[in-house]
Design an enzyme around this catalytic site. Sequence first.
Site, PDB file in Angstrom:
ATOM      1  N   HIS A 126       0.862  -1.188   0.000  1.00  0.00           N
ATOM      2  CA  HIS A 126       0.000   0.000   0.000  1.00  0.00           C
ATOM      3  C   HIS A 126       0.896   1.235   0.000  1.00  0.00           C
ATOM      4  CE1 HIS A 126      -2.177   3.228   2.337  1.00  0.00           C
ATOM      5  NE2 HIS A 126      -3.070   2.972   1.399  1.00  0.00           N
ATOM      6  N   HIS A 172       1.710  11.084  -2.283  1.00  0.00           N
ATOM      7  CA  HIS A 172       0.477  10.862  -1.533  1.00  0.00           C
ATOM      8  C   HIS A 172      -0.301  12.174  -1.537  1.00  0.00           C
ATOM      9  CE1 HIS A 172      -1.587   9.080   2.284  1.00  0.00           C
ATOM     10  NE2 HIS A 172      -2.261   8.850   1.186  1.00  0.00           N
TER      11      HIS A 172
END
Length: 590
Positions: A126, A172
């Site tokens: 992830h 991110h």
Amino acid sequence: MGSYRVCMCFTRKFRVTEAEPPADVKEAFLKYADGGAQMSVEQLRRFLVEVQGEAEGDDATAAAAENIVQQILQKRHHIAKFTRHALTLEDFHHYLFSADLNPPMNSKVHQDMTAPLSHFFIFTGHNSYLTGNQLTSDCSDVPVIKALQKGVRVIELDIWPNSSKDDVHVLHGRTVTAPVDLLKCLKSIKEHAFSASPYPVIITLEDHLTRDLQAKVAQMLSQVFGKMLFCPESDCLKEFPSPEELKHRIIISTKPPKEYLEAQNLKGGESLRRKDSEDDVWGSEPSCLTAEQEEEDKMDNGMTDLNPNNEDDDDCDPGFREAPEYKRLIAIHAGKPRGGMKESLKVEADKVRRLSVSEQALEKAAESYGTDIVRFTQRNILRVYPKGTRFNSSNYKPQVGWLHGAQMVAFNMQGYGRSLWLMQGMFRANGGCGFVKKPDILMNANEVFDHKAKASVKKTLKVKVYMGDGWHLDFKQTHFDSYSPPDFYVRVGIAGAPADEMMKKTKTIEDNWSPVWEEEFTFPLTVPELALLRIEVHEYDMSEKDDFAGQTCLPVAELRPGIRSVPLCDRRGEREKLKSVRLLMRFDIS
């Protein structure tokens, strides 16, 4: 001889001595050496068959016995072949305690790899590009490389336009993480994709791009990977190909393309409170977590999820048309639940897909739709990702996903702690190739598995912890205690179905670098197919938290019976710092 200064006045001296073979080892040697002082190759072969569970009449077993004797004599006595071709008791014990010659698991791929991808648990990362926490750490290709070298098969990249909107960055979104160029990540994936496993690498792209930039990504993917890219002939697959068919191939998985919009205001989320790990059977995390990690851990409690939908949010322009060259490269179509979970879990006869849900969404859905989830995962792929409040890159318990057949239980590989140990343990199976065949109970379409249904004990695992060694070679004399040798104890337990989970503990052996416990534990298992054996060693500390001294996690279904050497790992699941530490154990499954 080790010396420890006490009260600055006098010195205590302790000798590091090699423990003698346990009683069971002595008895086995006497029995199979027919009471003699040496064990021949043929006698060792009998031991391998009758105690270690090797195949009777198999040429490989005879060859293994020959190889063991040859290697032990060469290593311990520097004796060339045919000078002496038998083992003494000490040689026999040395062989049993050798992690190279007598490991607890098979190290080769042995499962049927010709089944569709949906029949496998897949080692999944992830936010694979993050070097640390989810908010402020750097983005880099280094953690991607490390993950691939450890056998991870699913790499996640969040792709966004750069500031001038003419190139693509990996970062991110809606955080202050420093970006890395997509092209750099793709080149690193190509270089390292098959360093640990020949089976396919799946790149899940979380796409926040304009149509022009999607076309640019399509060009990058084609130029970097070329013929390695798996491009399906039709828009939608009717069934997933197998890992065997996809050897040395790269697979792209994402939602059908969407318009990138300017970053919206941070979305509020319901306050989420994390379960305290001290409330469960595993206990609190080891004391070796860094102060920074512990501080970040505190941030997690009571804070809101900055992006409740995580990477699966939809900032989509209804009038958007995708870049066709980009869409053509998407082999596994992905999406998030639409129209409620029940509707999303419908199995379609003419196509397969990937569905993504958060850890909390899965837990909630499992309460009402447990068997629907299992049925969905028999043909389709379910990906589970960490909740958005795991800012410190911690992880969750993977068992909920596995018990429902979820193939991609996505983990922060740069994280730490027991949950990651379980993930690493699961994927030690099947030769560590990153694909582990789901058990038949999860693939039965006629009788769909429900782990909540009352089940009887299928198998019983007996685990005997004999002794441990190697700490004096890997640690400084005063690492555990400034004034005396360490006081070690072992925690042994099961992770798996809720009814099977338990933890047991040996007595503490004081002032000994080579402790001998000789204790046996019994674990009744209702779902042995998904059980993991957890092993931890700690050093007892009267005044502070006990020190961590090694751990490992092994799939029960893959344990080799008999007396085995079990190498231990550090808190990140690596052997670099604990090259010598191992336990001598016995496994019996009935």
